[in-house]
Scaffold this active site. Structure first.
Site, PDB file in Angstrom:
ATOM      1  CD  GLU A 271      -3.029  -1.039   0.310  1.00 49.40           C
ATOM      2  OE1 GLU A 271      -3.202   0.047  -0.282  1.00 49.40           O
ATOM      3  OE2 GLU A 271      -3.727  -2.037   0.099  1.00 49.40           O
ATOM      4  CB  CYS A 305      -1.960   7.306   1.215  1.00 47.27           C
ATOM      5  SG  CYS A 305      -3.206   6.392   2.116  1.00 47.27           S
TER       6      CYS A 305
HETATM    7  P1  NAD Z   1       8.207   5.085   4.760  1.00 49.77           P
HETATM    8  O1  NAD Z   1       8.217   4.303   3.504  1.00 49.77           O
HETATM    9  O2  NAD Z   1       9.305   6.035   5.012  1.00 49.77           O
HETATM   10  O3  NAD Z   1       8.173   4.106   6.014  1.00 49.77           O
HETATM   11  C1  NAD Z   1       7.246   3.053   6.132  1.00 49.77           C
HETATM   12  C2  NAD Z   1       7.832   1.958   6.996  1.00 49.77           C
HETATM   13  O4  NAD Z   1       9.038   1.466   6.402  1.00 49.77           O
HETATM   14  C3  NAD Z   1       8.220   2.406   8.399  1.00 49.77           C
HETATM   15  O5  NAD Z   1       7.955   1.351   9.296  1.00 49.77           O
HETATM   16  C4  NAD Z   1       9.711   2.662   8.274  1.00 49.77           C
HETATM   17  O6  NAD Z   1      10.379   2.513   9.515  1.00 49.77           O
HETATM   18  C5  NAD Z   1      10.122   1.594   7.296  1.00 49.77           C
HETATM   19  N1  NAD Z   1      11.312   1.991   6.521  1.00 49.77           N
HETATM   20  C6  NAD Z   1      11.720   3.228   6.219  1.00 49.77           C
HETATM   21  N2  NAD Z   1      12.834   3.208   5.477  1.00 49.77           N
HETATM   22  C7  NAD Z   1      13.143   1.910   5.293  1.00 49.77           C
HETATM   23  C8  NAD Z   1      14.177   1.224   4.591  1.00 49.77           C
HETATM   24  N3  NAD Z   1      15.121   1.883   3.927  1.00 49.77           N
HETATM   25  N4  NAD Z   1      14.173  -0.109   4.603  1.00 49.77           N
HETATM   26  C9  NAD Z   1      13.210  -0.774   5.249  1.00 49.77           C
HETATM   27  N5  NAD Z   1      12.212  -0.198   5.939  1.00 49.77           N
HETATM   28  C10 NAD Z   1      12.163   1.136   5.963  1.00 49.77           C
HETATM   29  O7  NAD Z   1       6.775   5.792   4.806  1.00 49.77           O
HETATM   30  P2  NAD Z   1       6.223   6.788   5.918  1.00 49.77           P
HETATM   31  O8  NAD Z   1       6.907   8.099   5.738  1.00 49.77           O
HETATM   32  O9  NAD Z   1       6.235   6.148   7.257  1.00 49.77           O
HETATM   33  O10 NAD Z   1       4.689   6.899   5.500  1.00 49.77           O
HETATM   34  C11 NAD Z   1       4.244   7.740   4.526  1.00 49.77           C
HETATM   35  C12 NAD Z   1       3.996   6.980   3.228  1.00 49.77           C
HETATM   36  O11 NAD Z   1       3.066   5.935   3.446  1.00 49.77           O
HETATM   37  C13 NAD Z   1       3.362   7.851   2.166  1.00 49.77           C
HETATM   38  O12 NAD Z   1       3.976   7.612   0.918  1.00 49.77           O
HETATM   39  C14 NAD Z   1       1.903   7.397   2.147  1.00 49.77           C
HETATM   40  O13 NAD Z   1       1.222   7.600   0.954  1.00 49.77           O
HETATM   41  C15 NAD Z   1       2.059   5.953   2.440  1.00 49.77           C
HETATM   42  N6  NAD Z   1       0.788   5.413   2.922  1.00 49.77           N
HETATM   43  C16 NAD Z   1       0.060   4.623   2.083  1.00 49.77           C
HETATM   44  C17 NAD Z   1      -1.154   4.111   2.511  1.00 49.77           C
HETATM   45  C18 NAD Z   1      -1.943   3.209   1.634  1.00 49.77           C
HETATM   46  O14 NAD Z   1      -2.832   2.551   2.156  1.00 49.77           O
HETATM   47  N7  NAD Z   1      -1.677   3.134   0.339  1.00 49.77           N
HETATM   48  C19 NAD Z   1      -1.625   4.415   3.792  1.00 49.77           C
HETATM   49  C20 NAD Z   1      -0.865   5.231   4.621  1.00 49.77           C
HETATM   50  C21 NAD Z   1       0.356   5.724   4.165  1.00 49.77           C
END
Ligand code: NAD
Length: 505
Positions: A271, A305
């Site tokens: 997602e 999102c």
């Molecule tokens: P992110 O991708 O930075 O982080 C998400 C998760 O991944 C966190 O648990 C983080 O600790 C982990 N993570 C971060 N960097 C990593 C790496 N290099 N390797 C492995 N894991 C890693 O996202 P965010 O800033 O926490 O959230 C915002 C994003 O989430 C936005 O793009 C938003 O659109 C998306 N989002 C999507 C939905 C959906 O249902 N489609 C819902 C909510 C949020």
């Protein structure tokens, strides 16, 4: 205020947190593996985005402890899977009830670490719990099918089996519901799970683990690990015993995890980010459209999102719309999410504010005009006051990138064919909004929009009964609805041959 009952590790607990909780045991700072609360190597501070003050510390687990979590989940799988759907549903409903009973505490904890308003947080707790109830009920209807046989003397059928251990990696913007939307589906169908919450918002997640333990979900079935995201994700993605990965977060990180999961050919659901168009049709009342667009843009301070990213308005209504939008925006109050009068809380951190400023600067440099909203000062460096950018063009970052902040870009359009090309001109495909009445226009857009979710005349579109998910680089798979089990189960086909079907058996 309930009695203060701290765990040994919670000596670093902050009064700012404890003083708002009725049940202080919901404030957990250790990870939860195999039914035990465990400490890692060191602690990392978690801050309140409203004032950057430390709320508490979350433990950083070692690699060997992540391996332990995988092993524990793998060992717990056979017994959990062997329970009937009703038996699993009983535990899940106990979890659901505890979450709702503790709604106020969970909401306040969320406001403190995430920044959203108390009303938004309450809404998220209800939303999050609704998935638990939904999947607890739905698991009893996880039917297989039979099919007429093309093979002589055989009966053909399918059944749905839980896939095994599922790793769930979640973001900070919905620190409760993004966990329950995954975990409820996985647990209900018979999987065991390892959750890795976002480092910005671990306390909402750990409170869910505390309540899962109280609900009697057995040791090893629900595990929660905290610490270095890259190390933890690498262990989970490369582990043979982990059969499914469900990730919610940015498209950038989603791609990294997909690559890592290739080594073990895991079932992946993603997602990811969005870049939602909000389309106003020519026959729409402009004031009504502006009000809906403001709601769709600024929910969760724009860190959503589903947030409207590009607002398209008929050229002859453009000036009227931007006036009405500016007017609506004026009434939004920026402040601490704990204050009842706040509409827009702080952004998650300083980097998010810098990103918002970058979007504005880039657009102004390329010819956009800025109209600011209510500028009454909110104290704290993570606050960003809402702005609207007009005369936005496709070369601007505000058009291309997921905004994730209270910056709205508004564009005029001349006809529906051009509009469709523009709306689809993005690598993302999560959600789209259409406001208007002419059924032919609505239908044309509904079929033409390359987005997984199209909402007509409603800002609210999500909830437990619907298949949530995106097309293109917004993701893979769907969450919620009856399709939510697909990500955590396998369809097993069986052929019962050598039967005496001639006699009707
Ligand atoms: P992110 O991708 O930075 O982080 C998400 C998760 O991944 C966190 O648990 C983080 O600790 C982990 N993570 C971060 N960097 C990593 C790496 N290099 N390797 C492995 N894991 C890693 O996202 P965010 O800033 O926490 O959230 C915002 C994003 O989430 C936005 O793009 C938003 O659109 C998306 N989002 C999507 C939905 C959906 O249902 N489609 C819902 C909510 C949020």
């Amino acid at each position: 205020m309930g009695a203060v009952n701290l765990h040994h590790h919670d000596s670093k607990a902050n009064n700012a947190v404890l003083s708002v909780l009725d049940d202080t045991r919901l404030f957990r700072q250790l990870a939860y593996i195999n039914g035990k609360w465990v400490a890692g190597n060191k602690d990392t501070a978690v801050v309140n985005p409203a004032d950057d003050k430390v709320l508490g510390y979350v433990t950083d687990l070692k690699k060997s402890q992540i391996d332990n979590a995988v092993n524990a989940a793998n060992r717990a799988f056979p017994a959990w899977r062997a329970l009937s759907a009703e038996q699993r549903a009983e535990r899940l409903m106990a979890w659901n009830d505890l979450i709702l009973e503790n709604k106020e505490d969970l909401s306040k904890l969320m406001v403190l670490e995430q920044g959203k308003t108390l009303n938004e947080a309450r809404g998220e707790i209800d939303y999050g719990a609704s998935f638990i109830r939904w999947f607890a009920e739905e698991a009893r209807r996880a039917y297989g099918e039979t099919m007429p046989s093309h093979i002589p003397n055989a009966q053909l059928a399918t059944l749905r089996e839980p896939i095994g251990v599922a790793a769930l990696i979640t973001p900070w913007n919905f620190p409760n519901a993004m966990i329950t939307r995954k975990a409820a589906a996985a647990l209900a169908i018979g999987c065991t799970v390892i959750v890795k919450p976002a480092n910005e918002t671990p306390f909402s997640a750990l409170a869910l683990a505390e309540l899962a333990e109280r609900a009697g979900i057995p040791a090893g079935v629900f595990n929660m690990v905290t610490g270095d995201p890259e190390m933890i994700s690498a262990v989970l993605c490369n582990a043979d015993a982990v059969k499914a990965l469900s990730f919610t977060g940015s498209t950038r990180v989603g791609k990294i995890l997909l690559e890592q999961c290739a080594s073990t050919v895991k079932k992946c659901s993603m997602e990811l980010g969005g870049n939602a168009p909000f389309i106003v049709l020519p026959d729409m009342d402009i004031k009504e459209a502006a009000k809906a667009a403001v709601d769709a843009k600024f929910q969760t301070s724009g860190q959503d999102c589903l947030a409207a990213n590009r607002i398209f308005v008929p050229r002859d209504k453009y000036a009227e719309f931007t006036d009405a939008f500016a007017n609506e925006m004026q009434s939004l109050r920026v402040g601490n999410g704990m204050n009842a009068t706040t509409d827009i809380g702080p952004l998650i951190n300083r980097k998010a504010v810098e990103k918002a400023q970058m979007l504005v600067d880039d657009a102004l440099e390329k010819g956009a005009t800025m109209i600011a909203g209510n500028q009454k000062k909110a104290s704290g460096k993570n606050f960003f006051h809402p702005v609207m950018l007009t005369n936005v063009t496709p070369d601007m970052a505000v058009y291309r990138e997921e905004n994730f902040c209270p910056v709205a870009g508004v564009l005029p359009y001349d006809n529906l064919d051009d509009l469709l090309i523009a709306a689809n001109d993005t690598e993302y495909g999560l959600a789209a909004y259409v406001y208007g009445h002419d059924i032919r226009d609505i239908w044309k857009l509904m079929r033409g929009l390359e987005f997984g979710m199209v909402s007509v005349n409603s800002v609210k579109m999500t909830g437990h009964p619907i298949p949530f998910g995106g097309m293109k680089q917004s993701g893979l798979g769907r969450e919620g609805s009856r399709h939510g089990f697909d990500e955590y189960s396998e369809i097993k086909y069986y052929c019962l041959g050598g039967l005496d079907t001639a006699s009707g058996c």
